[in-house]
Each structure stands twice: as C-alpha cells, then as structure tokens.
Design an enzyme around this catalytic site. Sequence first.
Site, PDB file in Angstrom:
ATOM      1  N   HIS A   1       2.204   6.133  14.716  1.00  0.00           N
ATOM      2  CA  HIS A   1       1.088   6.974  14.291  1.00  0.00           C
ATOM      3  C   HIS A   1       0.604   7.907  15.393  1.00  0.00           C
ATOM      4  O   HIS A   1       0.111   9.005  15.102  1.00  0.00           O
ATOM      5  CB  HIS A   1      -0.039   6.097  13.769  1.00  0.00           C
TER       6      HIS A   1
ATOM      7  N   HIS B   1       8.135   6.065   2.135  1.00  0.00           N
ATOM      8  CA  HIS B   1       7.856   4.625   1.982  1.00  0.00           C
ATOM      9  C   HIS B   1       6.380   4.424   2.355  1.00  0.00           C
ATOM     10  O   HIS B   1       6.052   3.925   3.427  1.00  0.00           O
ATOM     11  CB  HIS B   1       8.734   3.784   2.902  1.00  0.00           C
TER      12      HIS B   1
ATOM     13  N   SER C   1       0.084   5.291   7.007  1.00  0.00           N
ATOM     14  CA  SER C   1       0.505   6.665   7.285  1.00  0.00           C
ATOM     15  C   SER C   1      -0.060   7.694   6.303  1.00  0.00           C
ATOM     16  O   SER C   1      -0.492   8.773   6.734  1.00  0.00           O
ATOM     17  CB  SER C   1       2.026   6.749   7.309  1.00  0.00           C
TER      18      SER C   1
ATOM     19  N   GLU D   1       5.731   5.289  -3.223  1.00  0.00           N
ATOM     20  CA  GLU D   1       5.819   3.844  -3.026  1.00  0.00           C
ATOM     21  C   GLU D   1       6.355   3.193  -4.299  1.00  0.00           C
ATOM     22  O   GLU D   1       5.742   3.288  -5.370  1.00  0.00           O
ATOM     23  CB  GLU D   1       4.450   3.261  -2.673  1.00  0.00           C
TER      24      GLU D   1
ATOM     25  N   ASP E   1      12.377   5.434  -6.325  1.00  0.00           N
ATOM     26  CA  ASP E   1      13.188   5.066  -5.167  1.00  0.00           C
ATOM     27  C   ASP E   1      12.960   6.069  -4.034  1.00  0.00           C
ATOM     28  O   ASP E   1      12.918   7.283  -4.261  1.00  0.00           O
ATOM     29  CB  ASP E   1      14.659   5.054  -5.571  1.00  0.00           C
TER      30      ASP E   1
ATOM     31  N   ASP F   1      10.024   5.610   6.616  1.00  0.00           N
ATOM     32  CA  ASP F   1       9.551   4.380   7.254  1.00  0.00           C
ATOM     33  C   ASP F   1       9.893   3.176   6.378  1.00  0.00           C
ATOM     34  O   ASP F   1       9.017   2.566   5.773  1.00  0.00           O
ATOM     35  CB  ASP F   1       8.028   4.499   7.470  1.00  0.00           C
TER      36      ASP F   1
END
Length: 294
Positions: free
Chosen positions: A18, A41, A104, A122, A147, A168
């Site tokens: 971050h 993600h 994030s 997500e 996905d 991520d």
Amino acid sequence: MNYRHAFHAGNFADVIKHAVLARVIDYMKRKDAPFRVIDTHAGTGRYDLASAEAGKTNEWQDGIGRLLQQEARLSVRARELLKPYLEAVSAENGGGVLKRYPGSPRLALRLMRPSDRLVANELHPEDAKALKAAIGKDRRARLLTIDAWAALRAQLPPKERRGLILIDPPFEQPGELDRIREGLTEGLKRFATGTFVAWYPIKDGRQIERWQRTLAAIKADKVLAIDFFLRKPADPERLNGCGLIVVNGPYTLQDELDTLLPELIGVLAEEGRGYFKITDVFSGKSRVEPASPR
C-alpha cells in the site's frame, strides 16, 4: 499458500504494497487528466483489526501497528513519502485509535480525485458482499464479481487511457505466479501504457528468482521487481517476505524506494536480518541493501 486477507490485513506485506500503491497514485495525480484504478482481486475493502480472523494472527501489530508506533523515528523524507498512505489509514479510523485497516479499493478511493474511477473485482461471494458495503455508495466505484483474469481482459484499455492495474491474488491455488505473468502479458497487449502492480509472497527465494527471469519476455518499457525480506529465505515453508512487480512505473518511484525501503526494513523486519532487493527484470541487474541504522 492460502492468503485469505482477513487473517493478514495490515501486516508487513500490506504496508509495503500500500505504500507503493500510494506513491503510484500520488504520481498519477500530477496530471489533470483522470485515471482509472482496476483492482482484480479486491477483497472486502476494509478489515476490522479486532475481528476473530485478525486476532488469530495479530500480524497487523508487527505491520501497520509497528509503523505507526515508530513513525517519528523515520527520516523527514520517509515520513513525507508515507504521508498519503498513513493519512488514508488514519481517515479510516476517524483520526483516532487504529481499529480498522483499509483494503486496496478503499485506500485507492481515499487517495483518488473526484474525476478518477475505480473498478473493484471480487469473485468470492461473501467478500464481494462485504466489498459492496465498504465502497458501493461511492459513485466513483464500479464493482464486478467475475473471475479476476477475465476482469483484467474485459476492463482494458480503460476509456481514460490512463490507469493503474493492481493484481493481488490470494495464492489459494498452485500456479498463481504463472497466472500473474500471463495476466501481465495479456494486459500489456491491450493497454501497453498502463501501470501494472502485481503482489506475490516470498517463501522460496530461488523459485521467485526463476520466475522473475521469465518476466523478461514481457513487452514493456520497464519492469522492476521489488523484493522485501523479513529474513533470508532459508526455510521455504515460511513466509519470508513479499514482492511487487511494477510495470511502467513512475520514473520517480525508484528514488522514492531508495529512501523508503531501508527505513521500512528497519521498522518491520527481524532485527539485523531484513533486507530488500530491487531488480531490473530486463537486464537482470539487482541491488541488495540492508536496513538503515536507526
């Protein structure tokens, strides 16, 4: 490795990820033109540090907790570079005691301008529901539940033609490193000027080095591998550090890392055992440095 984030929020890896994310966004705001952040993600968006999950590991205490405790010991320049990130964390807690940590997507929204946009993806149903609660009311944010690699392909190039793509993965399945390489390759075909940041855990240092060499085939102006070690990766069954691949990063980033990483090592790593390595993936040249003395 299963890296379900609720157990690890605010740990040393989040601090590194971050802090770099904040530096990239800060640089992108230098131009008036809007940009888009795409988080493949995204997780839940925010994390309760008093939750049962966080309490099982208490990793945040040796991450963001330790950094805040020792912030005054950092150099003036390091504090200046960390200011956007730490102000975002403080805002998440109303300026009070550290109880929550922004994931994030929420961190990005706190750093972005009104004209900038976020796409947060997500797939996990429960996490997606929590993500919607965390950022769904912000008009700058769009949520996807597909996905991650399909989301990456579908969202590029962004209409703004300026963008930061954060990759991520939770590393719940084997082959995630290969998927990162494939995702970067495909993403750059669609958005060659985009800035891509990909996070990975480091357990087996040799495995990471072999994988990084395969990234030399990526077509981009510059690819940096930033590896942060709590200790030498002698035990491949242990999380020994974390890394970031930064593709087409700001020209200012390496100088900023030269300031930040030695001091963050001094705060977050095991006493006298931490170090960092920055590798130019195309040339294969690496620079390794230990912690700055405090």
